[in-house]
Design a protein around this motif. Structure first.
Motif, PDB file in Angstrom:
ATOM      1  N   THR A  44       0.835  -1.203   0.000  1.00 25.29           N
ATOM      2  CA  THR A  44       0.000   0.000   0.000  1.00 25.29           C
ATOM      3  C   THR A  44       0.868   1.250   0.000  1.00 25.29           C
ATOM      4  O   THR A  44       0.565   2.232  -0.683  1.00 25.29           O
ATOM      5  N   GLN A  83      -8.642  -0.761  -1.062  1.00 30.46           N
ATOM      6  CA  GLN A  83      -9.024  -2.114  -0.652  1.00 30.46           C
ATOM      7  C   GLN A  83     -10.492  -2.163  -0.212  1.00 30.46           C
ATOM      8  O   GLN A  83     -11.213  -3.099  -0.512  1.00 30.46           O
ATOM      9  N   ASP A 159      -5.443  -1.399  -5.055  1.00 31.87           N
ATOM     10  CA  ASP A 159      -4.917  -1.945  -3.799  1.00 31.87           C
ATOM     11  C   ASP A 159      -5.773  -3.115  -3.304  1.00 31.87           C
ATOM     12  O   ASP A 159      -6.794  -2.908  -2.658  1.00 31.87           O
ATOM     13  N   GLU A 160      -5.352  -4.330  -3.619  1.00 29.53           N
ATOM     14  CA  GLU A 160      -6.071  -5.547  -3.229  1.00 29.53           C
ATOM     15  C   GLU A 160      -7.583  -5.408  -3.409  1.00 29.53           C
ATOM     16  O   GLU A 160      -8.347  -5.652  -2.481  1.00 29.53           O
TER      17      GLU A 160
HETATM   18 MG    MG Z   1      -2.055  -2.920   2.093  1.00 31.81          MG
END
Ligand code: MG
Ligand code: ADP
Length: 365
Positions: A44, A83, A159-160
């Motif tokens: 991140t 995320q 991000d994921e």
């Molecule tokens: Mg992360």
């Protein structure tokens, strides 16, 4: 569109937390790169530095030809999908997709056209009049990606984005993301801790371990030629076996010693260079599908160079198309993947034969 260049980038949060350590990374213009690493490895942080949400402690970030150090996020042509993205709850899906376009002064007709295009690509056309609260997790994630893409950013950071979704949905979104990237050719950096996702999504993969970049390679190269035992153990499900052994060179011959036994190695196999007379402790990296298993009594004679390590099946895991055998291998453990039709049972004595043409060698120290 834009390339991304990180030069000697470090980020210290305090005296003890170095989230990134001297990271050198170039993402090519229009490339789809995946940053892969366990939780806490700095993924991140990398994205936040590219987006301008955070600044490196030392080092520099370039987007295209421009050095962007100190440039705030809105002055960089970058979009980031978080995320756990939050959508505007009072706007419907179309309103959410439109918001960033309106604030950037994109004319109405063009807004409509882009929204229609992105909504159809992400299969959310039927949802455009729905509010976020009525959407499923997968649908919300699609809207969040759509909202980022519709702006046509030069760089898209993810991000994921799929980590909270179930497996079939993840696989579907993965494919849609690839199609989206192929349509728009935005420079894309996707972050994940899921090695399977990284292998299927990345044109190249950058592996992060505790803030350090330990390998940047194509998925195939990463899988077949991991640069270190850490990468070998992290990539692949199940991970690569790392078998302790010793390589011994005697004249033009090299032999392999596992436990008490010694085998000459066929010189056509790729091997580390040893000096004559040298003996070196190694880890032999072997993928489970390259560790062949035969019943002990099926083997009588073997050609020279064929390894046959006596072992016993400790556990059998059915995987549908294949079976994983956990083997006790004279002082170590290894996992082999064999065809589901093969008839093995727990406790059975077998011989395990690593395919040395596919082995990767690591120094044991
Ligand atoms: Mg992360
Ligand atoms: P990842 O996304 O790979 O899980 P992060 O980039 O979030 O990793 O974090 C990397 C390291 O930096 C972790 O040890 C984390 O605790 C630390 N870290 C991240 N953000 C902060 C912050 N704002 N303050 C202090 N430490 C942080």
């Amino acid at each position: 569109m834009s390339s991304i260049e990180l030069r000697q980038v470090s980020r210290d949060f305090d005296a003890r937390t170095r989230a990134l350590d001297s990271v050198d990374l170039t993402v090519l213009d229009g490339e789809r790169l995946v940053v892969l690493g366990p939780s806490g490895s700095g993924k991140t942080t990398i994205l936040r530095l590219i987006a301008g949400l955070d600044q490196p402690t030392t080092g520099s970030v370039r987007l295209g030809d421009a050095l962007v150090d100190g440039l705030p996020p809105h002055r960089r042509n970058v979009a980031m999908v978080f995320q756990y993205p939050t959508l505007y709850p009072h706007l419907d899906v179309a309103g959410n997709l439109e918001f960033g376009l309106k604030t950037r002064g994109v004319p109405r007709a063009e807004r409509r056209r882009r929204i229609g295009e992105v909504a159809s690509m992400l299969k959310i056309d039927a949802l455009v009049r729905r509010r976020p609260a009525s959407l499923s997790g997968g649908e919300r994630q699609r809207v969040a990606i759509g909202r980022a893409v519709v702006r046509r950013p030069a760089v898209l950071l993810l991000d994921e984005p799929f980590s909270s979704l179930d497996l079939p949905l993840r696989a579907a979104l993965r494919r849609e993301l690839i199609e989206l990237h192929e349509a728009f050719r935005t420079t894309l950096v996707h972050v994940t801790h899921d090695q399977g996702e990284a292998l299927s999504l990345g044109q190249r993969i950058a592996v992060l371990d505790r803030g350090r970049l330990i390998q940047v390679a194509s998925p195939r190269e990463l899988y077949e030629r991991p640069a270190s035992p850490i990468v070998a153990a992290f990539v692949g499900g199940p991970p690569m076996n790392l078998l302790p052994c010793t390589l011994v060179r005697d004249g033009s011959r090299t032999s392999l010693v596992v436990g008490q036994r010694r085998w000459p190695i066929n010189p056509t196999h790729p091997l580390p260079a040893l000096a004559d007379g040298e003996s070196r402790a190694m880890l032999m990296g072997i993928r489970p599908e390259h560790l062949h298993v035969d019943p002990a009594d099926a083997l009588t004679e073997r050609a020279e160079g064929f390894l046959a390590i006596e072992s016993r099946i400790r556990r059998i895991e059915f995987q549908g198309d294949s079976v994983l055998l956990t083997l006790d291998l004279r002082g170590s453990t290894a996992v082999a993947r064999v065809a589901a039709r093969d008839d093995f049972h727990e406790g059975q004595s077998v011989v395990a034969s690593p395919d040395l043409a596919r082995a990767v060698w690591f120094s044991a120290d």
